[in-house]
Scaffold this active site. Structure first.
Site, PDB file in Angstrom:
ATOM      1  N   LYS A   8       0.852  -1.212   0.000  1.00  0.00           N
ATOM      2  CA  LYS A   8       0.000   0.000   0.000  1.00  0.00           C
ATOM      3  C   LYS A   8       0.875   1.245   0.000  1.00  0.00           C
ATOM      4  O   LYS A   8       2.048   1.223   0.412  1.00  0.00           O
ATOM      5  CB  LYS A   8      -0.952   0.029   1.202  1.00  0.00           C
ATOM      6  CG  LYS A   8      -0.295   0.177   2.583  1.00  0.00           C
ATOM      7  CD  LYS A   8      -0.048   1.608   3.046  1.00  0.00           C
ATOM      8  CE  LYS A   8       0.674   1.620   4.396  1.00  0.00           C
ATOM      9  NZ  LYS A   8       1.368   2.794   4.763  1.00  0.00           N
ATOM     10  N   ASP A 135      -2.552  -1.755  10.335  1.00  0.00           N
ATOM     11  CA  ASP A 135      -2.735  -1.649   8.881  1.00  0.00           C
ATOM     12  C   ASP A 135      -3.391  -2.893   8.275  1.00  0.00           C
ATOM     13  O   ASP A 135      -3.719  -2.907   7.084  1.00  0.00           O
ATOM     14  CB  ASP A 135      -1.375  -1.455   8.180  1.00  0.00           C
ATOM     15  CG  ASP A 135      -0.906  -0.006   8.232  1.00  0.00           C
ATOM     16  OD1 ASP A 135      -1.722   0.887   8.530  1.00  0.00           O
ATOM     17  OD2 ASP A 135       0.299   0.224   7.971  1.00  0.00           O
TER      18      ASP A 135
HETATM   19  P1  ATP Z   1       3.914  -0.070   7.843  1.00  0.00           P
HETATM   20  O1  ATP Z   1       3.832   0.612   6.523  1.00  0.00           O
HETATM   21  O2  ATP Z   1       2.697  -0.932   8.150  1.00  0.00           O
HETATM   22  O3  ATP Z   1       4.307   0.822   8.978  1.00  0.00           O
HETATM   23  P2  ATP Z   1       6.491  -1.082   7.080  1.00  0.00           P
HETATM   24  O4  ATP Z   1       6.355  -1.278   5.600  1.00  0.00           O
HETATM   25  O5  ATP Z   1       7.155   0.188   7.502  1.00  0.00           O
HETATM   26  O6  ATP Z   1       5.058  -1.189   7.761  1.00  0.00           O
HETATM   27  P3  ATP Z   1       7.189  -3.826   7.422  1.00  0.00           P
HETATM   28  O7  ATP Z   1       7.921  -4.152   6.174  1.00  0.00           O
HETATM   29  O8  ATP Z   1       5.776  -4.281   7.524  1.00  0.00           O
HETATM   30  O9  ATP Z   1       7.284  -2.271   7.728  1.00  0.00           O
HETATM   31  O10 ATP Z   1       8.065  -4.431   8.639  1.00  0.00           O
HETATM   32  C1  ATP Z   1       7.904  -3.970   9.949  1.00  0.00           C
HETATM   33  C2  ATP Z   1       8.459  -4.997  10.926  1.00  0.00           C
HETATM   34  O11 ATP Z   1       7.660  -6.173  10.876  1.00  0.00           O
HETATM   35  C3  ATP Z   1       9.901  -5.419  10.660  1.00  0.00           C
HETATM   36  O12 ATP Z   1      10.625  -5.201  11.843  1.00  0.00           O
HETATM   37  C4  ATP Z   1       9.825  -6.908  10.380  1.00  0.00           C
HETATM   38  O13 ATP Z   1      10.864  -7.632  11.019  1.00  0.00           O
HETATM   39  C5  ATP Z   1       8.484  -7.343  10.965  1.00  0.00           C
HETATM   40  N1  ATP Z   1       7.819  -8.428  10.174  1.00  0.00           N
HETATM   41  C6  ATP Z   1       7.190  -9.487  10.684  1.00  0.00           C
HETATM   42  N2  ATP Z   1       6.670 -10.248   9.722  1.00  0.00           N
HETATM   43  C7  ATP Z   1       6.967  -9.659   8.540  1.00  0.00           C
HETATM   44  C8  ATP Z   1       6.695  -9.975   7.183  1.00  0.00           C
HETATM   45  N3  ATP Z   1       5.994 -11.058   6.817  1.00  0.00           N
HETATM   46  N4  ATP Z   1       7.151  -9.116   6.246  1.00  0.00           N
HETATM   47  C9  ATP Z   1       7.834  -7.988   6.604  1.00  0.00           C
HETATM   48  N5  ATP Z   1       8.132  -7.662   7.876  1.00  0.00           N
HETATM   49  C10 ATP Z   1       7.696  -8.474   8.850  1.00  0.00           C
END
Ligand code: ATP
Length: 288
Positions: A8, A135
């Site tokens: 997203k 989210d």
């Molecule tokens: P958001 O936009 O919802 O704030 P993000 O894109 O900034 O999320 P993510 O890539 O979702 O961040 O990762 C956030 C944390 O979630 C990381 O520290 C990661 O280790 C953990 N995590 C757990 N499971 C997953 C997964 N399947 N994919 C990615 N990260 C994961």
């Protein structure tokens, strides 16, 4: 079972204030894009659910949001979770503000719901997702939507007119708690024009949408990081983006283009300095 988990982007992100429970009240216009992780789910012979992933630094057990989603799904069904073998081919950059983990969790919820004969409606499944992460409810439904509260109060919006999206993640990460702390410690002088954004979506006015893209977290980025995000946005605009902003708590910045050739040129220019640069398109809602 094979599943697609779309990333997203935030067309807008506003922080309305801090709540007594410690969470923040948000108002965000969200958009799914074609960038997606691939997941497979199989029953496992092992004792516990295992998550295997091409990014070896991600948790492979209970801490992975995909495994947490399976636990929450069966809890909501009132049954103990069978051990599963979940494989994730990650394409969405991690800690990028694109809900990579949440969308994997949402895909697991959709997959298990399908496998169990659709015990939950889409809205109920989104509610199950609340226990996994803020989210996740949005990621269950996808498409263009207004997300309020912690992100769990969802209003589907008219689909964003088709366009090309160049997404660029600079090579640093931003601490989400630190950014919320920064937002709390200053008076925000600018907020997104969310009602103008909703009206532009209603009218199918892509330039109007692009013009109103705004993320309050950009205003509280540490100086060095702000410079890079601004440079990326300037490059996107230089090559013809109708608008550009940062997604979530960053650091990914993106721009919307009507012409594929302009988007290609922007992608190529950014790829000189950044390794995570992608040309994608907007994605439709999963349920209509
Ligand atoms: P958001 O936009 O919802 O704030 P993000 O894109 O900034 O999320 P993510 O890539 O979702 O961040 O990762 C956030 C944390 O979630 C990381 O520290 C990661 O280790 C953990 N995590 C757990 N499971 C997953 C997964 N399947 N994919 C990615 N990260 C994961």
């Amino acid at each position: 079972m094979e599943l697609l988990a779309h990333a997203k982007l935030n067309l807008t992100l506003d922080v309305l204030g801090c709540r007594p429970d410690g969470y923040h009240d948000l108002r965000m216009v969200m958009q799914s894009i074609t960038l997606a992780d691939n997941l497979t789910i199989h029953p496992s012979q092992g004792e516990r659910t295992q998550v295997r992933c091409n990014f070896s630094f991600l948790p492979n057990g209970d801490q992975n949001l995909a495994a947490k989603a399976a636990r929450c799904f069966y809890q909501a069904l009132g049954r103990s979770a069978p051990p599963l073998d979940i494989r994730i081919q990650k394409r969405i950059p991690v800690c990028a503000g694109m809900a990579g983990g949440s969308t994997d969790a949402a895909a697991v919820l959709r997959g298990l719901n399908q496998q169990e004969g659709l015990p939950f409606s889409p809205a109920q499944l989104a509610q199950v997702g609340e226990a996994v992460g803020a989210d996740v409810p949005y990621c269950v439904l996808g498409g263009t939507a207004l997300a309020e509260g912690r992100g769990e109060l969802l209003t589907p919006l008219p689909t964003l007119p088709k366009c090309f999206v160049v997404v660029c993640k600079p090579d640093f990460s931003i601490s989400t708690p630190e950014l919320f702390g920064r937002v709390d410690s200053v008076k925000l002088h600018h907020h997104p024009d969310t009602s103008g954004m909703l009206a532009a979506l209603q009218q199918g006015d892509l330039p109007g949408v692009a013009r109103r893209m705004y993320n309050v977290f950009e205003d509280v980025l540490p100086a060095r990081q702000a410079v890079q995000v601004t440079e990326i946005k300037q490059t996107l605009i230089h090559f013809g983006a109708l608008g550009a902003t940062m997604s979530g708590t960053g650091p990914t910045a993106f721009g919307l283009f009507t012409q594929r050739s302009d988007a290609e040129a922007a992608r190529a220019a950014l790829a000189v300095d950044y390794s995570d640069v992608l040309l994608v398109q907007t994605a439709d809602p999963i349920w209509t």
